[in-house]
Design a protein around this motif. Structure first.
Motif, PDB file in Angstrom:
ATOM      1  N   LYS A 296      12.327 -57.860  19.708  1.00 48.78           N
ATOM      2  CA  LYS A 296      12.351 -56.289  19.643  1.00 48.78           C
ATOM      3  C   LYS A 296      11.141 -55.584  19.150  1.00 48.78           C
TER       4      LYS A 296
ATOM      5  N   LEU B 146       9.416 -52.120  17.621  1.00 51.32           N
ATOM      6  CA  LEU B 146       9.562 -50.817  16.962  1.00 51.32           C
ATOM      7  C   LEU B 146       8.366 -50.111  17.098  1.00 51.32           C
TER       8      LEU B 146
ATOM      9  N   GLU C 151      13.160 -55.386  24.206  1.00 52.95           N
ATOM     10  CA  GLU C 151      13.546 -53.935  23.891  1.00 52.95           C
ATOM     11  C   GLU C 151      12.528 -53.280  23.179  1.00 52.95           C
TER      12      GLU C 151
ATOM     13  N   VAL D 165      12.022 -49.880  20.762  1.00 55.81           N
ATOM     14  CA  VAL D 165      12.634 -48.761  20.105  1.00 55.81           C
ATOM     15  C   VAL D 165      11.485 -47.839  19.547  1.00 55.81           C
TER      16      VAL D 165
ATOM     17  N   ASP E 201      13.141 -47.922  25.500  1.00 53.70           N
ATOM     18  CA  ASP E 201      14.637 -47.952  25.860  1.00 53.70           C
ATOM     19  C   ASP E 201      15.299 -47.320  24.965  1.00 53.70           C
ATOM     20  N   ARG E 202      15.148 -47.034  23.597  1.00 55.12           N
ATOM     21  CA  ARG E 202      15.882 -46.405  22.788  1.00 55.12           C
ATOM     22  C   ARG E 202      14.972 -45.544  21.874  1.00 55.12           C
TER      23      ARG E 202
ATOM     24  N   ILE F  94      15.054 -43.044  17.953  1.00 52.17           N
ATOM     25  CA  ILE F  94      15.610 -42.717  16.676  1.00 52.17           C
ATOM     26  C   ILE F  94      14.805 -41.580  16.224  1.00 52.17           C
TER      27      ILE F  94
ATOM     28  N   GLU G 192      16.902 -52.482  12.279  1.00 54.62           N
ATOM     29  CA  GLU G 192      16.779 -52.712  13.631  1.00 54.62           C
ATOM     30  C   GLU G 192      16.278 -54.141  13.524  1.00 54.62           C
TER      31      GLU G 192
END
Length: 252
Positions: free
Chosen positions: A2, A4, A57, A59, A81-82, A84, A112
């Motif tokens: 993942k 960030l 992924e 984020v 993908d996402r 915050i 995360e």
């Protein structure tokens, strides 16, 4: 793995910045805002790693006012993908300082558990160039700054970074924090279908209090002024005249 990617909402780089009449700061009334250009490059870097199969992924996270949702939606439309949103300010004129941002990002990272944090080397509004380095210190992670090339090699990141003497290539163990420079890539434009799809992608909302971070400013702006206007140049008709002019201003 993942990844960030922190992104910041700033005045669009094409806009001519105006200073308030009282010198208390920059006038943001009716000014076009967009994603910090260095952060766009960070998002693009993460997307390319995902396209190569090395990332599962992406984020994206933004810390600031409610309207930063627009910036996050842009990142989602590019391919994240996402998202915050950490609401840490009510007024658009309030700039959350790098240490507070780094502390909030540490909280997000702890939740995360990404293998890599990719962020812009600096924001074009304050040019502080500090958040990535502070985050690395708070996490105890390796860091690679000013990246002009980035590749993942197993559990390490290989980064070519821009330094005063030229280019330096280093290999850092992940998890790591990488801050990116302008020459890393050219970000893609979000297509209309992807913009529509981005509206359905998850966007969670948090507050600075959720991470136990005090965002009260530690710095105070004393005064903001426009840069001095450049003096008009002059034309010379010969080399001899040029030399004389340079002597007059003490350049030779």
């Amino acid at each position: 793995m993942k990844v960030l990617v922190p992104v910041k909402r700033v005045i669009d780089y094409n806009v001519k910045v105006r200073v308030k009449a009282d010198g208390s700061g920059v006038d943001l009334a009716n000014v076009k805002m967009s994603m910090n250009p260095f952060d766009e490059i960070a998002v693009e870097a993460a997307i390319r790693l995902k396209e190569s199969g090395q990332v599962e992924e992406i984020v994206v996270v933004s810390i600031g006012v409610e309207k930063a949702q627009e910036t996050l939606r842009t990142a989602l439309a590019m391919g994240a993908d996402r998202a915050i949103l950490v609401k840490a300010a009510e007024d658009v004129h309030t700039d959350v300082e790098p240490l507070a941002v780094a502390k909030i990002l540490k909280g997000v990272v702890d939740e995360e558990r990404p293998g890599l944090v990719i962020c812009g080397k600096q924001a074009i509004d304050n040019d502080l160039n500090a958040t990535g380095q502070m985050l690395s210190a708070l996490l105890g992670w390796s860091q690679a700054t000013f990246a002009s090339e980035l590749a993942v090699d197993g559990d390490s990141a290989v980064v070519t970074r821009e330094v005063d003497g030229g280019l330096q290539t280093i290999k850092v163990k992940m998890p790591s924090v990488v801050t990116v420079d302008l020459r890393l890539n050219e970000p893609r434009y979000a297509s209309l279908p992807n913009i529509m799809k981005a509206k359905k992608k998850p966007l969670d909302q948090k507050t600075a209090g959720d991470y136990g971070v005090d965002v009260s400013p530690r710095l105070a702006i004393v005064k903001t002024t426009e840069p001095e206007a450049r003096a008009a140049g002059i034309k010379v008709s010969s080399v001899d005249e040029l030399v004389e002019k340079l002597k007059e201003v003490g350049a030779v």
